[in-house]
Design a protein around this motif. Structure first.
Motif, PDB file in Angstrom:
ATOM      1  N   UNK A 117      -7.062  -6.345   3.621  1.00 24.05           N
ATOM      2  CA  UNK A 117      -7.535  -6.129   4.983  1.00 24.05           C
ATOM      3  C   UNK A 117      -7.770  -7.523   5.558  1.00 24.05           C
ATOM      4  N   UNK A 118      -7.053  -7.919   6.603  1.00 25.71           N
ATOM      5  CA  UNK A 118      -7.216  -9.276   7.140  1.00 25.71           C
ATOM      6  C   UNK A 118      -8.642  -9.615   7.573  1.00 25.71           C
ATOM      7  N   UNK A 119      -9.419  -8.624   7.990  1.00 28.76           N
ATOM      8  CA  UNK A 119     -10.791  -8.874   8.456  1.00 28.76           C
ATOM      9  C   UNK A 119     -11.732  -9.193   7.299  1.00 28.76           C
ATOM     10  N   UNK A 120     -11.542  -8.514   6.173  1.00 32.02           N
ATOM     11  CA  UNK A 120     -12.457  -8.705   5.045  1.00 32.02           C
ATOM     12  C   UNK A 120     -11.863  -9.520   3.904  1.00 32.02           C
ATOM     13  N   UNK A 121     -10.550  -9.681   3.929  1.00 33.03           N
ATOM     14  CA  UNK A 121      -9.797 -10.357   2.865  1.00 33.03           C
ATOM     15  C   UNK A 121     -10.060  -9.679   1.506  1.00 33.03           C
ATOM     16  N   UNK A 122     -10.226  -8.376   1.530  1.00 36.62           N
ATOM     17  CA  UNK A 122     -10.437  -7.568   0.329  1.00 36.62           C
ATOM     18  C   UNK A 122      -9.197  -6.698   0.088  1.00 36.62           C
ATOM     19  N   UNK A 123      -8.873  -6.425  -1.172  1.00 34.05           N
ATOM     20  CA  UNK A 123      -7.727  -5.555  -1.461  1.00 34.05           C
ATOM     21  C   UNK A 123      -7.874  -4.189  -0.805  1.00 34.05           C
ATOM     22  N   UNK A 124      -6.765  -3.687  -0.326  1.00 35.51           N
ATOM     23  CA  UNK A 124      -6.741  -2.376   0.315  1.00 35.51           C
ATOM     24  C   UNK A 124      -5.333  -1.816   0.217  1.00 35.51           C
ATOM     25  N   UNK A 125      -5.203  -0.524   0.283  1.00 37.71           N
ATOM     26  CA  UNK A 125      -3.879   0.097   0.310  1.00 37.71           C
ATOM     27  C   UNK A 125      -3.195  -0.239   1.633  1.00 37.71           C
ATOM     28  N   UNK A 126      -1.884  -0.402   1.603  1.00 34.88           N
ATOM     29  CA  UNK A 126      -1.179  -0.693   2.859  1.00 34.88           C
ATOM     30  C   UNK A 126      -1.101   0.549   3.729  1.00 34.88           C
ATOM     31  N   UNK A 127      -0.950   0.377   5.024  1.00 37.52           N
ATOM     32  CA  UNK A 127      -0.742   1.526   5.913  1.00 37.52           C
ATOM     33  C   UNK A 127       0.538   2.274   5.508  1.00 37.52           C
ATOM     34  N   UNK A 128       0.596   3.552   5.820  1.00 39.96           N
ATOM     35  CA  UNK A 128       1.750   4.372   5.445  1.00 39.96           C
ATOM     36  C   UNK A 128       3.074   3.794   5.949  1.00 39.96           C
ATOM     37  N   UNK A 129       3.081   3.263   7.160  1.00 45.33           N
ATOM     38  CA  UNK A 129       4.322   2.711   7.725  1.00 45.33           C
ATOM     39  C   UNK A 129       4.841   1.548   6.877  1.00 45.33           C
ATOM     40  N   UNK A 130       3.943   0.717   6.383  1.00 44.83           N
ATOM     41  CA  UNK A 130       4.331  -0.417   5.543  1.00 44.83           C
ATOM     42  C   UNK A 130       4.789   0.094   4.175  1.00 44.83           C
ATOM     43  N   UNK A 131       4.037   1.015   3.598  1.00 40.10           N
ATOM     44  CA  UNK A 131       4.400   1.581   2.290  1.00 40.10           C
ATOM     45  C   UNK A 131       5.806   2.194   2.341  1.00 40.10           C
ATOM     46  N   UNK A 132       6.120   2.914   3.426  1.00 40.56           N
ATOM     47  CA  UNK A 132       7.434   3.553   3.547  1.00 40.56           C
ATOM     48  C   UNK A 132       8.568   2.530   3.526  1.00 40.56           C
ATOM     49  N   UNK A 133       8.369   1.410   4.197  1.00 40.86           N
ATOM     50  CA  UNK A 133       9.408   0.373   4.233  1.00 40.86           C
ATOM     51  C   UNK A 133       9.681  -0.136   2.822  1.00 40.86           C
ATOM     52  N   UNK A 134       8.637  -0.433   2.083  1.00 38.11           N
ATOM     53  CA  UNK A 134       8.811  -0.942   0.719  1.00 38.11           C
ATOM     54  C   UNK A 134       9.316   0.141  -0.227  1.00 38.11           C
ATOM     55  N   UNK A 135       8.797   1.362  -0.091  1.00 37.50           N
ATOM     56  CA  UNK A 135       9.225   2.455  -0.961  1.00 37.50           C
ATOM     57  C   UNK A 135      10.732   2.719  -0.819  1.00 37.50           C
ATOM     58  N   UNK A 136      11.238   2.583   0.393  1.00 36.37           N
ATOM     59  CA  UNK A 136      12.677   2.804   0.630  1.00 36.37           C
ATOM     60  C   UNK A 136      13.522   1.797  -0.165  1.00 36.37           C
ATOM     61  N   UNK A 137      13.008   0.602  -0.376  1.00 37.75           N
ATOM     62  CA  UNK A 137      13.758  -0.399  -1.145  1.00 37.75           C
ATOM     63  C   UNK A 137      13.895   0.005  -2.608  1.00 37.75           C
ATOM     64  N   UNK A 138      12.895   0.680  -3.128  1.00 42.19           N
ATOM     65  CA  UNK A 138      12.940   1.113  -4.531  1.00 42.19           C
ATOM     66  C   UNK A 138      13.827   2.325  -4.733  1.00 42.19           C
ATOM     67  N   UNK A 139      14.097   3.061  -3.653  1.00 43.44           N
ATOM     68  CA  UNK A 139      14.964   4.245  -3.738  1.00 43.44           C
ATOM     69  C   UNK A 139      16.430   3.868  -3.822  1.00 43.44           C
ATOM     70  N   UNK A 140      16.785   2.685  -3.337  1.00 44.96           N
ATOM     71  CA  UNK A 140      18.202   2.263  -3.342  1.00 44.96           C
ATOM     72  C   UNK A 140      18.710   2.048  -4.742  1.00 44.96           C
TER      73      UNK A 140
END
Length: 140
Positions: A117-140
């Protein structure tokens, strides 16, 4: 027969004189800079720009880096840095990077990034839109 993996990006670069050490080869720390430059090119390819990635309300930081030096690179040589996604976790992702000079592997790197999270600089899960972009790369 297994298909060769496809990189997210392939970034060409030419070794500059000031990147070389007294032995005439690229100083080790510059390889991390090359990898970092490639990571920003991948963000650009996937999201349009670093700013557009940040607009999703997330960022990434390096949590772990493993570099394996295979062959020296020297001034004015043409290199290609390639990036591959190998793992997408709950709050992290892992990329392999390869740096080649022609058919010679110069460096292999494995980098683990953590979404924050840029505001807290603490680990957090990515937003769904970001996760989808990366997940699509693993499907190829």
């Amino acid at each position: 027969m297994t298909e060769p993996r496809r990189p997210i990006v392939e970034m060409p670069l030419r070794v500059r004189y000031h990147e070389c050490d007294g032995q005439g080869i690229v100083f080790n720390a510059h390889y991390m800079a090359y990898v970092d430059m490639c990571a920003f090119e991948a963000e650009k390819a996937l999201f349009g720009s670093h700013d557009e990635f940040l607009a999703h309300g997330t960022d990434v930081v390096v949590a772990e880096a493993n570099l394996k030096f295979r062959a020296p690179a020297r001034y004015d040589e043409d290199l290609v840095v390639s990036q591959y996604l190998t793992h997408l976790g709950t709050t992290s992702l892992v990329f392999d990077f390869e740096i080649h000079r022609g058919g010679t592997l110069v460096l292999a790197a494995n980098i683990r990034y953590v979404f924050i999270d840029p505001a807290t600089v603490r680990p957090t899960a990515p937003p769904d839109a970001v996760r989808k972009v990366y997940a699509a790369l693993l499907e190829d």
